[in-house]
Design a protein around this motif. Structure first.
Motif, mmCIF file in Angstrom:
data_model
loop_
_atom_site.group_PDB
_atom_site.id
_atom_site.type_symbol
_atom_site.label_atom_id
_atom_site.label_comp_id
_atom_site.label_asym_id
_atom_site.label_seq_id
_atom_site.Cartn_x
_atom_site.Cartn_y
_atom_site.Cartn_z
ATOM 1 N N PHE A 348 0.831 -1.192 0.000
ATOM 2 C CA PHE A 348 0.000 0.000 0.000
ATOM 3 C C PHE A 348 0.872 1.250 0.000
ATOM 4 C CE2 PHE A 348 -3.038 -3.100 1.559
ATOM 5 C CZ PHE A 348 -4.212 -2.727 0.897
ATOM 6 N N LYS A 349 0.336 2.315 -0.554
ATOM 7 C CA LYS A 349 1.075 3.569 -0.606
ATOM 8 C C LYS A 349 1.357 4.105 0.794
ATOM 9 C CE LYS A 349 1.069 8.122 -2.807
ATOM 10 N NZ LYS A 349 0.348 9.038 -3.726
ATOM 11 N N GLY A 350 0.376 3.974 1.687
ATOM 12 C CA GLY A 350 0.566 4.425 3.060
ATOM 13 C C GLY A 350 0.768 5.921 3.159
ATOM 14 N N TYR A 375 -7.254 -2.520 5.112
ATOM 15 C CA TYR A 375 -6.289 -2.973 4.106
ATOM 16 C C TYR A 375 -6.619 -4.385 3.612
ATOM 17 C CZ TYR A 375 -2.908 0.859 4.744
ATOM 18 O OH TYR A 375 -2.266 2.079 4.756
ATOM 19 N N TYR A 376 -6.958 -5.269 4.535
ATOM 20 C CA TYR A 376 -7.278 -6.652 4.169
ATOM 21 C C TYR A 376 -8.504 -6.693 3.248
ATOM 22 C CZ TYR A 376 -9.264 -11.333 4.628
ATOM 23 O OH TYR A 376 -9.829 -12.544 4.362
ATOM 24 N N GLN A 377 -9.512 -5.907 3.564
ATOM 25 C CA GLN A 377 -10.718 -5.887 2.730
ATOM 26 C C GLN A 377 -10.411 -5.385 1.322
ATOM 27 O OE1 GLN A 377 -13.703 -7.086 3.552
ATOM 28 N NE2 GLN A 377 -12.958 -7.675 5.590
ATOM 29 N N ILE A 378 -9.472 -4.445 1.208
ATOM 30 C CA ILE A 378 -9.086 -3.949 -0.119
ATOM 31 C C ILE A 378 -8.329 -5.026 -0.885
ATOM 32 C CG2 ILE A 378 -7.642 -2.254 -1.328
ATOM 33 C CD1 ILE A 378 -8.294 -0.298 0.960
ATOM 34 N N LYS A 391 -4.206 3.440 -1.706
ATOM 35 C CA LYS A 391 -3.814 3.038 -3.056
ATOM 36 C C LYS A 391 -2.782 1.909 -2.989
ATOM 37 C CE LYS A 391 -4.666 7.425 -5.443
ATOM 38 N NZ LYS A 391 -4.071 8.525 -6.240
ATOM 39 N N LEU A 392 -2.828 1.044 -3.983
ATOM 40 C CA LEU A 392 -1.904 -0.086 -4.066
ATOM 41 C C LEU A 392 -0.761 0.253 -5.011
ATOM 42 C CD1 LEU A 392 -4.629 -2.818 -4.231
ATOM 43 C CD2 LEU A 392 -2.826 -2.781 -2.517
ATOM 44 N N ILE A 393 0.464 -0.070 -4.602
ATOM 45 C CA ILE A 393 1.646 0.154 -5.431
ATOM 46 C C ILE A 393 2.063 -1.165 -6.063
ATOM 47 C CG2 ILE A 393 4.030 0.955 -5.477
ATOM 48 C CD1 ILE A 393 1.943 3.115 -4.875
ATOM 49 N N SER A 442 0.739 3.221 -9.420
ATOM 50 C CA SER A 442 -0.251 3.204 -8.342
ATOM 51 C C SER A 442 -1.629 2.867 -8.910
ATOM 52 C CB SER A 442 -0.292 4.548 -7.610
ATOM 53 O OG SER A 442 -0.390 5.626 -8.512
ATOM 54 N N PHE A 443 -2.351 2.041 -8.152
ATOM 55 C CA PHE A 443 -3.670 1.559 -8.551
ATOM 56 C C PHE A 443 -4.644 1.738 -7.398
ATOM 57 C CE2 PHE A 443 -0.875 -0.457 -11.499
ATOM 58 C CZ PHE A 443 -1.622 -0.755 -12.634
#
Length: 764
Positions: A348-350, A375-378, A391-393, A442-443
């Motif tokens: 995650f971007k964090g 985060y887990y649900q994403i 956002k996911l990297i 990033s997504f």
């Protein structure tokens, strides 16, 4: 620092000093059976004498491609050596190197993808991460993408084209470097045949498995050739939450051209080997929570749906072999190119207002707090990304490697002061390089799909590591009646450099030199024609990578072994105890172990590794027509840190003296049992791997966590219709036992489930 021209001149000068004017370039190969000389002479129109000379020189050349050699009687070789020949490989037709090596003692493995695409192999307690602590060779030549500059082996050859697998541990391994702590793995490709012969092998199986493999070769007069190709694919056994692809496909094409020249004074062989391979695999580093694993071990989260590895590998190897009455010289030149792109989830971007958390932290404890829950649900696609930190990297680890060199090996016998000497000398000049061009994108998670956020691709790691090395070894086996005394020494002279190529950081440059001599001594005492005792001691060494700060020390150890062998033709037993006294253990972070992109290395101080290895086999004649082969290999290993320290390495943490090494089971065993007749056979192998620590000390995410012991049963059966070919059936993991084999780098990873294959093989 020596210039390239000076290094080449030095290497050539050393070769000339050792071998006179004879130096040319590399080679490999092996066949299990000695060619029929009369058939060869008849088929090719040569005289029986000429065919015999050609077969003899070719057999000698093939033997030089091997470390262990063929199983004939009891070996007087110092050091523990294990060979799986072509007949054994044909029993189970494993595509996975892990399943092959589980049959050998002293091998520790951390599985990852279930298919053995990117193995993690260690010997005698050496950390298995990306097989970086062993020498991986094909036909006696280093085959890793960049064995000195970036030892982690993200490329591994296809097993279908191998005709034998050799593992060598102990003091005799001083011939093979640069890694001398653990040992060497040598894979031998098919030899150019002496007569016209070929094979077609096709198979289908569960999870969309398909295989097509074939080869053909012949020798006409003095000229021989071989062409071999293999293609393997599968849909994969994991199920993405959104129904995406989790499979792979890989191909390999190899050609060999050989010219035999039998002369009055010297016999010679020239061989050219060319090969090309590629792979596309929808693989990921993302695992599961333990709870999700227990519910469905083969599940994959939607966040990994875009993960994919693409690579291509090419080989050029040229060899020259010359032998006389009392000497043999083989010289090999080689060039390997490897290009890979692995697009995968990094995390995650964090950032504010949430402290950045690794995927490992999230999956190890998804219910720790609301942040981890979100985060887990994403990751599972049940919740969309909303905030910037959600956002996911995804990163593309785009890398280019090359490995090239020239090596010469000389063997000769002499009598000196009434003592018989068998002498081996060798020199190698080697260069390798890795260029990293890593990027990130990033997504956001939207409606259980990964969608780009529209921002441009960002550069991440952009650097280069390069190494030039000259290696020298000398080994003399002196025979005093029933006692063989072998003294050896290896020299490694390494020049390496690191260059940060990112804009504005060109000043980030490092060059360093390593000079080391590694001695060895071993004894073999023949009790009689069938039994003997062995003892050995040698110095172990692992270099650091070019980018590592000089404060990171090389790994060094003094390694001992003592054991015995027995072989009367029916029963074969080898029992060896070993003790590795490591004065400084060195480990490093890669994505496969830490989920880190920086390849940082760490020192771990003194470590002791103590173990026992057993290899045994027996063939019972059940009837005149049916044999029952039985084999057993067993390994017991104990390890212990000798000092207490705090480390930033994810697999160590806060270590207390007495803690054990991670991913090193105390007990491993493999039991093989078969029924073999002239036209059919049935074979079983039962494999046991004990529990393993995920981390040694306290204070890291996986502290105190272990993998469970795993027992697996594999089966194969075949029926030979003689001129109409052979049909075979094989089943991996017959009992369908699945356990967590690792929780690195991000979450629980499963062993391969039950799989079946049906195949047809035709030889001509």
């Amino acid at each position: 620092m020596l210039t390239l021209n000076k290094k080449l001149s030095l290497a050539v000068a050393i070769q000339a000093a050792l071998f006179g004017s004879v130096y040319a370039l590399p080679a490999y190969s092996q066949t299990t059976d000695t060619p029929n000389v009369e058939q060869s002479a008849s088929a090719q129109g040569t005289s029986e004498e000429q065919a015999s000379e050609q077969a003899t020189v070719n057999d000698a050349y093939i033997e030089k491609m091997q470390i262990v050699g063929r199983k004939q009687g009891i070996s007087r070789e110092s050091g523990s050596a294990t060979l799986i020949d072509e007949l054994e490989l044909e029993k189970f037709k494993f595509d996975d190197i892990n399943r092959i090596l589980y049959q050998m003692p002293g091998v520790n493995i951390r599985e990852e993808d279930g298919y053995g695409l990117r193995p993690n192999i260690g010997f005698r307690g050496a950390t298995p991460e990306r097989s970086k602590k062993i020498n991986i060779m094909e036909d006696g030549v280093l085959i890793g993408p960049a064995p000195y500059s970036a030892a982690s082996a993200y490329y591994f050859p296809m097993m279908s084209k191998m005709t034998s697998i050799e593992v060598f541990k102990g003091p005799a391994g001083i011939k093979y470097g640069p890694n001398t702590v653990a040992g060497s793995l040598n894979m031998v490709t098919r030899a150019v045949p002496q007569v016209s012969e070929g094979m077609i092998d096709v198979a289908v199986g569960t999870d969309g498995y398909q295989k097509a493999h074939g080869h053909y070769g012949n020798t006409i007069d003095n000229f021989g050739f071989l062409v071999e190709a293999a293609h393997v694919r599968a849909d994969g056994f994991k199920q993405l939450d959104n129904g995406g692809d989790t499979g792979f496909e890989k191909s390999d094409v190899m050609a060999k051209l050989r010219y035999d020249l039998a002369g009055k004074r010297f016999d010679q062989v020239f061989e050219l080997k060319l090969a090309y391979a590629n792979e596309t695999s929808n693989e990921t580093y993302l695992g599961l929570t333990d709870a999700d694993f227990n519910a469905n071990p083969n599940r994959r989260y939607v966040a990994s749906s875009l993960d994919k590895m693409d690579w291509t590998h090419s080989q050029f190897q040229l060899s020259h072999f010359i032998s006389g009455d009392d000497f043999e010289v083989i010289t090999r030149a080689y060039r390997h190119n490897f290009d890979r792109s692995w697009f995968k989830i990094n995390g995650f971007k964090g950032g504010a207002p949430v402290v950045t958390r690794s995927l490992q932290e999230i999956l190890a404890n998804p219910d720790a707090d609301e942040v981890n829950q979100s985060y887990y649900q994403i990751l599972t696609g049940r919740q969309d990304s909303v905030a910037e930190y959600e956002k996911l990297i995804l990163g593309d680890n785009d890398r280019s490697y090359y490995s090239q060199g020239i090596q010469s090996d000389l063997s000769f016998d002499l009598d000196w002061f009434d003592i018989k000497h068998n002498v081996d000398l060798g020199v190698r000049f080697h260069q390798d390089q890795i260029e990293r061009n890593h990027t990130t994108d990033s997504f956001v998670m939207q409606s259980a799909k990964l969608v780009s956020d529209g921002n441009p691709t960002q550069a991440a790691t952009t650097d280069r590591e390069k190494t030039s090395a000259v290696s020298i070894y000398a080994k003399d086996t002196m025979t005093f009646g029933d006692l063989d005394v072998t003294a050896g020494i290896r020299g490694e002279f390494i020049e390496s450099e690191y260059q940060n190529r990112a804009p504005g950081k060109e000043g980030d440059y490092l060059d360093k030199s390593t000079r080391i001599w590694l001695p060895s001594l071993s004894l073999y005492y023949a009790l009689n024609d069938n039994a003997g005792l062995l003892f050995g001691v040698h110095e172990g060494f692992l270099p650091t990578s070019p980018k590592q700060d000089p404060s990171i020390e090389t790994e060094s150890s003094i390694n001992y072994e003592f054991g015995g062998r027995f072989n009367n033709g029916d029963v074969s037993v080898e029992l060896v105890g070993f003790f590795n006294d490591i004065s400084n253990l060195k480990e490093g972070c890669q994505f496969s172990s830490c989920g880190s992109d920086d390849d940082t290395e760490f020192n771990g101080g003194e470590v002791d590794i103590l173990g026992l290895e057993l290899t045994s086999s027996y063939t019972l004649a059940l009837t005149d027509d049916i044999d029952v082969p039985v084999s057993l290999s067993y390994t017991h290993t104990q390890s212990e840190f000798k000092t207490s320290f705090d480390s930033g390495f994810d697999m160590w943490g806060s270590v207390t003296a007495g803690d054990k090494l991670p991913y090193l089971p105390e007990n491993q065993a493999s039991l093989g049992l078969g029924l073999q007749a002239q036209s059919w056979d049935v074979n079983l192998v039962v494999r046991y791997v004990g529990e393993m620590l995920e981390a040694s000390g306290e204070g890291v995410v996986l502290s105190g966590v272990k993998t469970k012991a795993l027992t697996t049963l594999d089966m194969s059966a075949s029926y030979d219709f003689d001129t109409f070919g052979k049909v075979y059936l094989k089943a991996d993991n017959v009992l369908d036992n699945q356990e967590i084999v690792s929780r690195r780098p991000y979450g629980a990873r499963p062993s391969k489930p039950q799989q079946f294959q049906l195949g047809y093989q035709y030889q001509f």
